[in-house]
Write a protein that holds these residues in place. Structure first.
Motif, PDB file in Angstrom:
ATOM      1  N   LEU A 202      -0.901 -35.350  20.657  1.00  0.00           N
ATOM      2  CA  LEU A 202      -0.889 -36.723  21.137  1.00  0.00           C
ATOM      3  C   LEU A 202      -0.275 -37.581  20.046  1.00  0.00           C
ATOM      4  O   LEU A 202      -0.815 -37.667  18.941  1.00  0.00           O
ATOM      5  N   VAL A 203       0.848 -38.202  20.351  1.00  0.00           N
ATOM      6  CA  VAL A 203       1.574 -39.012  19.379  1.00  0.00           C
ATOM      7  C   VAL A 203       1.472 -40.472  19.811  1.00  0.00           C
ATOM      8  O   VAL A 203       1.902 -40.837  20.910  1.00  0.00           O
ATOM      9  N   PHE A 204       0.911 -41.290  18.947  1.00  0.00           N
ATOM     10  CA  PHE A 204       0.738 -42.711  19.252  1.00  0.00           C
ATOM     11  C   PHE A 204       1.708 -43.536  18.401  1.00  0.00           C
ATOM     12  O   PHE A 204       1.704 -43.446  17.174  1.00  0.00           O
ATOM     13  N   GLY A 205       2.534 -44.309  19.102  1.00  0.00           N
ATOM     14  CA  GLY A 205       3.523 -45.134  18.429  1.00  0.00           C
ATOM     15  C   GLY A 205       4.929 -44.691  18.771  1.00  0.00           C
ATOM     16  O   GLY A 205       5.371 -43.620  18.337  1.00  0.00           O
ATOM     17  N   ALA A 206       5.646 -45.483  19.552  1.00  0.00           N
ATOM     18  CA  ALA A 206       7.011 -45.135  19.973  1.00  0.00           C
ATOM     19  C   ALA A 206       8.003 -45.585  18.910  1.00  0.00           C
ATOM     20  O   ALA A 206       8.830 -46.476  19.126  1.00  0.00           O
ATOM     21  N   VAL A 207       7.933 -44.971  17.745  1.00  0.00           N
ATOM     22  CA  VAL A 207       8.760 -45.334  16.603  1.00  0.00           C
ATOM     23  C   VAL A 207       9.746 -44.210  16.312  1.00  0.00           C
ATOM     24  O   VAL A 207       9.700 -43.143  16.922  1.00  0.00           O
ATOM     25  N   ASP A 208      10.678 -44.448  15.352  1.00  0.00           N
ATOM     26  CA  ASP A 208      11.682 -43.440  15.037  1.00  0.00           C
ATOM     27  C   ASP A 208      11.054 -42.128  14.580  1.00  0.00           C
ATOM     28  O   ASP A 208      11.546 -41.049  14.911  1.00  0.00           O
ATOM     29  N   LEU A 226       3.464 -38.782  24.426  1.00  0.00           N
ATOM     30  CA  LEU A 226       3.785 -39.967  23.630  1.00  0.00           C
ATOM     31  C   LEU A 226       3.133 -41.166  24.286  1.00  0.00           C
ATOM     32  O   LEU A 226       3.317 -41.389  25.492  1.00  0.00           O
ATOM     33  N   CYS A 227       2.373 -41.936  23.527  1.00  0.00           N
ATOM     34  CA  CYS A 227       1.651 -43.079  24.081  1.00  0.00           C
ATOM     35  C   CYS A 227       1.904 -44.315  23.230  1.00  0.00           C
ATOM     36  O   CYS A 227       1.829 -44.260  22.002  1.00  0.00           O
ATOM     37  N   ASP A 228       2.193 -45.424  23.905  1.00  0.00           N
ATOM     38  CA  ASP A 228       2.396 -46.710  23.235  1.00  0.00           C
ATOM     39  C   ASP A 228       2.129 -47.799  24.256  1.00  0.00           C
ATOM     40  O   ASP A 228       2.433 -47.627  25.447  1.00  0.00           O
ATOM     41  N   ALA A 229       1.555 -48.899  23.809  1.00  0.00           N
ATOM     42  CA  ALA A 229       1.222 -49.993  24.730  1.00  0.00           C
ATOM     43  C   ALA A 229       2.427 -50.844  25.096  1.00  0.00           C
ATOM     44  O   ALA A 229       2.323 -51.712  25.973  1.00  0.00           O
ATOM     45  N   ARG A 230       3.566 -50.609  24.469  1.00  0.00           N
ATOM     46  CA  ARG A 230       4.741 -51.445  24.680  1.00  0.00           C
ATOM     47  C   ARG A 230       5.705 -50.761  25.647  1.00  0.00           C
ATOM     48  O   ARG A 230       6.366 -49.788  25.291  1.00  0.00           O
ATOM     49  N   PRO A 231       5.829 -51.271  26.881  1.00  0.00           N
ATOM     50  CA  PRO A 231       6.652 -50.598  27.888  1.00  0.00           C
ATOM     51  C   PRO A 231       8.137 -50.568  27.544  1.00  0.00           C
ATOM     52  O   PRO A 231       8.858 -49.675  28.016  1.00  0.00           O
ATOM     53  N   VAL A 232       8.602 -51.484  26.745  1.00  0.00           N
ATOM     54  CA  VAL A 232      10.018 -51.488  26.380  1.00  0.00           C
ATOM     55  C   VAL A 232      10.364 -50.270  25.511  1.00  0.00           C
ATOM     56  O   VAL A 232      11.467 -49.723  25.595  1.00  0.00           O
ATOM     57  N   PHE A 233       9.424 -49.828  24.679  1.00  0.00           N
ATOM     58  CA  PHE A 233       9.682 -48.738  23.747  1.00  0.00           C
ATOM     59  C   PHE A 233       9.222 -47.383  24.283  1.00  0.00           C
ATOM     60  O   PHE A 233       9.837 -46.353  23.969  1.00  0.00           O
ATOM     61  N   ALA A 234       8.150 -47.352  25.039  1.00  0.00           N
ATOM     62  CA  ALA A 234       7.602 -46.092  25.548  1.00  0.00           C
ATOM     63  C   ALA A 234       8.236 -45.771  26.894  1.00  0.00           C
ATOM     64  O   ALA A 234       7.706 -46.102  27.955  1.00  0.00           O
ATOM     65  N   TRP A 249      -2.723 -48.780  25.877  1.00  0.00           N
ATOM     66  CA  TRP A 249      -3.299 -48.920  24.554  1.00  0.00           C
ATOM     67  C   TRP A 249      -3.883 -47.573  24.139  1.00  0.00           C
ATOM     68  O   TRP A 249      -4.556 -46.898  24.944  1.00  0.00           O
ATOM     69  N   PRO A 250      -3.630 -47.145  22.912  1.00  0.00           N
ATOM     70  CA  PRO A 250      -4.074 -45.813  22.481  1.00  0.00           C
ATOM     71  C   PRO A 250      -5.555 -45.539  22.723  1.00  0.00           C
ATOM     72  O   PRO A 250      -5.924 -44.463  23.221  1.00  0.00           O
ATOM     73  N   GLN A 251      -6.417 -46.506  22.396  1.00  0.00           N
ATOM     74  CA  GLN A 251      -7.848 -46.260  22.569  1.00  0.00           C
ATOM     75  C   GLN A 251      -8.220 -46.098  24.041  1.00  0.00           C
ATOM     76  O   GLN A 251      -9.131 -45.334  24.376  1.00  0.00           O
ATOM     77  N   ASP A 252      -7.522 -46.807  24.929  1.00  0.00           N
ATOM     78  CA  ASP A 252      -7.793 -46.655  26.358  1.00  0.00           C
ATOM     79  C   ASP A 252      -7.375 -45.275  26.846  1.00  0.00           C
ATOM     80  O   ASP A 252      -8.064 -44.660  27.670  1.00  0.00           O
ATOM     81  N   TYR A 253      -6.247 -44.788  26.326  1.00  0.00           N
ATOM     82  CA  TYR A 253      -5.805 -43.441  26.707  1.00  0.00           C
ATOM     83  C   TYR A 253      -6.782 -42.384  26.191  1.00  0.00           C
ATOM     84  O   TYR A 253      -7.156 -41.459  26.913  1.00  0.00           O
ATOM     85  N   LEU A 254      -7.216 -42.517  24.948  1.00  0.00           N
ATOM     86  CA  LEU A 254      -8.085 -41.515  24.338  1.00  0.00           C
ATOM     87  C   LEU A 254      -9.450 -41.430  25.012  1.00  0.00           C
ATOM     88  O   LEU A 254     -10.084 -40.373  24.993  1.00  0.00           O
ATOM     89  N   LYS A 255      -9.907 -42.508  25.605  1.00  0.00           N
ATOM     90  CA  LYS A 255     -11.226 -42.501  26.242  1.00  0.00           C
ATOM     91  C   LYS A 255     -11.327 -41.459  27.340  1.00  0.00           C
ATOM     92  O   LYS A 255     -12.405 -40.916  27.594  1.00  0.00           O
ATOM     93  N   LEU A 268       1.036 -42.983  14.480  1.00  0.00           N
ATOM     94  CA  LEU A 268       2.196 -43.381  13.688  1.00  0.00           C
ATOM     95  C   LEU A 268       2.437 -44.884  13.699  1.00  0.00           C
ATOM     96  O   LEU A 268       3.462 -45.355  13.219  1.00  0.00           O
ATOM     97  N   THR A 269       1.508 -45.647  14.246  1.00  0.00           N
ATOM     98  CA  THR A 269       1.740 -47.074  14.436  1.00  0.00           C
ATOM     99  C   THR A 269       1.604 -47.880  13.152  1.00  0.00           C
ATOM    100  O   THR A 269       2.262 -48.905  12.987  1.00  0.00           O
ATOM    101  N   HIS A 270       0.758 -47.452  12.227  1.00  0.00           N
ATOM    102  CA  HIS A 270       0.346 -48.200  11.019  1.00  0.00           C
ATOM    103  C   HIS A 270       0.208 -49.699  11.294  1.00  0.00           C
ATOM    104  O   HIS A 270       0.661 -50.545  10.537  1.00  0.00           O
ATOM    105  N   ASP A 271      -0.465 -49.983  12.394  1.00  0.00           N
ATOM    106  CA  ASP A 271      -0.814 -51.351  12.782  1.00  0.00           C
ATOM    107  C   ASP A 271      -2.287 -51.329  13.148  1.00  0.00           C
ATOM    108  O   ASP A 271      -2.684 -50.614  14.072  1.00  0.00           O
TER     109      ASP A 271
END
Length: 388
Positions: A202-208, A226-234, A249-255, A268-271
Motif C-alpha cells: 500500500l503506497v500512500f502519496g501520489a508523488v514521483d 496507490l492511494c492519495d486524497a488528491r484526485p488530480v494526482f491519483a 484519505w489514507p486513514q479512511d482507506y486503511l480503516k 511517502l507523503t511526509h505531510d
C-alpha cells in the motif's frame, strides 16, 4: 516458480515436447533453494535456472534424454564431483534434481496454476521425489479441487489434504507417506510447493517516488495499491503499473483495508495531515512492514505527533523512518530500491550489510526439509518468516 510452470503449460497447449527440472534436496550452500524450477523445450528453449550456470548444460542433455524415453530420473550434483567428465557444483553444497517429461499426460493440470495466480488465489503442487514407479508423479491443488495423480487414489487424497494445509504459506516442504497415503510406511517422499497469494504493498502519496516504487514493487511480484486524497494526482494514467489507484484519505482507506503480515505499507507523503493519521492505524495493524518517508527533522516531528496521538513506544518501534536502507540513493528509482531492500531484509531476516563485510555462506543453507508430521503453517525454509 509460477512463471516457469506457466511457460510449460503454454508449451503443452502448443504440443511442444518439454521437460521440467526441480531441485528436490540440498545440503550446504547452493545458489537456489529446494523447489526451484527450470524447464527445457525440444529445440533448445530454456526458462528458469537451478544454479549459477555450472550444471545447466549437463541438465539440458539429461532433459533431452528424458523427453525421448519418458523416464523421470534423479541426479545429484556436489562440490566433491571432480572426476573426469563429471560436473561439479561450485558453490560448496550439494543438490539433487528431478528431471521429468512435462507432457500433459505426465504433468496435467498446470493451467490451474496460471488461472489461480491470475485470480490471486493460492495454488500448490505435490510431486513424488523418491525413486521408484511413482517418481515424478504430480498433482496440482487449488482450494476446491486437484488435477493429476501421484499414483494411487488414496495417496492422492492424502497428498491433496497436505497441500491444502500449505496453500497460504508459500513454502516448500517434503513429507513422508506410505504408498496409499498413510504415514506409517514412510515409503514415498513427496515434495510440496505452494504459491501463496501475492504480497501486497500500500503506497500512500501520489508523488514521483511513488511512481518508481510502484513499478519496482510490481517487478518483485507485489499487488500494489496507490492511494492519495488528491484526485488530480491519483489517476490510473499517472500510475499505470498499479493494480488499484484509490482517491481517498489514507486513514479512511486503511480503516477497511485487508492488512496481513504479508502487507507492506509505505507512506511517502511526509505531510502530517496525511501521514500521522495513516500511521496511527498502520502501526496498530498486522502489516509486516510500515515505513514513512521524510527527513530526520520530519521524522522527529512525526514521532512526537504520533506520541501525542497515543501511539505507544512498542508500536513506534515498528516504524521504519526515515524509510529505506542507506544506499546513498539520489533518484526516485534508487530510492525505490532502497525501500524495497529494507522490505526484503526484514522479510528474509537479512542484515542489510555488504556481503564482503560479513562471514558465513552467501546462500542460506537448506535445513532437512523432511517432516513426517507435516505441521500446518510451519515455515521450513531457512530464514523464512512471516512478513512482506
Amino acid at each position: 516458480m509460477h512463471e516457469v510452470l506457466k511457460t510449460v503449460a503454454r508449451w503443452q497447449a502448443a504440443g511442444i515436447d518439454c521437460a521440467l527440472v526441480t531441485i528436490i534436496r540440498s545440503t550446504g550452500s547452493i545458489p537456489r533453494p529446494v523447489g526451484t524450477l527450470m524447464a527445457i523445450a525440444r529445440g533448445g528453449t530454456v526458462v528458469g535456472s537451478i544454479s549459477g550456470g555450472c550444471i545447466e548444460s549437463d541438465v539440458f542433455h539429461i532433459a533431452t534424454e528424458v523427453m525421448d524415453t519418458g523416464n523421470a530420473t534423479v541426479r545429484r550434483y556436489s562440490a566433491d564431483d571432480a572426476g573426469a567428465g563429471s560436473v561439479a557444483l561450485m558453490c560448496g553444497g550439494s543438490m539433487e534434481v528431478l528431471v521429468q517429461r512435462a507432457s500433459t499426460e505426465d504433468l496435467p493440470g498446470l493451467e490451474l496454476i496460471a488461472d489461480s495466480v491470475a485470480a490471486g488465489r493460492p495454488v500448490g503442487t505435490a510431486t513424488v521425489v523418491s525413486e521408484g514407479a511413482h517418481l515424478g508423479r504430480s498433482i496440482v491443488v487449488t482450494g476446491a479441487s486437484w488435477a493429476g495423480t501421484c499414483g494411487d487414489p488414496l495417496l492422492d487424497a492424502a497428498v491433496s489434504a497436505r497441500v491444502t494445509r500449505h496453500l497460504e504459506t508459500g513454502t516448500v516442504t517434503t513429507v513422508q507417506l506410505g504408498g496409499t497415503g498413510d504415514c506409517a510406511g514412510d515409503t514415498l517422499s513427496v515434495l510440496i510447493s505452494s504459491i501463496a497469494r501475492p504480497p501486497s504493498m500500500l503506497v500512500f502519496g501520489a508523488v514521483d517516488f511513488a511512481h518508481a516504487l510502484v513499478r519496482t514493487a510490481k517487478l518483485l511480484g507485489y499487488s500494489v495499491t496507490l492511494c492519495d486524497a488528491r484526485p488530480v494526482f491519483a489517476t490510473p494514467e499517472r500510475f499505470p503499473e498499479a493494480d488499484d489507484v484509490v482517491v481517498m484519505w489514507p486513514q479512511d482507506y486503511l480503516k477497511n483495508a485487508a492488512i496481513t503480515p504479508s502487507t507492506a505499507i509505505c507512506v511517502l507523503t511526509h505531510d502530517p495531515r496525511f501521514d500521522v493519521p495513516a500511521l496511527e492505524i498502520a502501526l496498530r495493524s498486522d502489516a509486516g512492514y510500515v515505513g514513512a518517508m521524510g527527513s530526520r527533522r520530519t521524522h522527529t516531528d512525526r514521532i512526537e505527533r504520533l506520541r501525542d496521538a497515543g501511539v505507544t513506544e512498542s508500536e513506534l518501534s515498528r516504524l521504519s523512518s526515515p524509510i529505506g536502507l542507506d544506499l546513498g540513493a539520489a533518484t526516485p528509482e534508487e530510492t525505490a530500491i532502497s525501500i524495497l531492500a529494507e522490505v526484503i531484509a526484514l522479510r528474509r531476516v537479512g542484515s542489510g550489510m555488504r556481503l564482503g563485510q560479513i562471514s558465513g555462506p552467501i546462500h542460506p543453507s537448506e535445513p532437512d526439509r523432511t517432516d513426517s508430521r507435516d505441521l500446518p503453517g510451519t515455515a521450513t525454509g531457512n530464514r523464512q518468516v512471516s512478513g512482506t
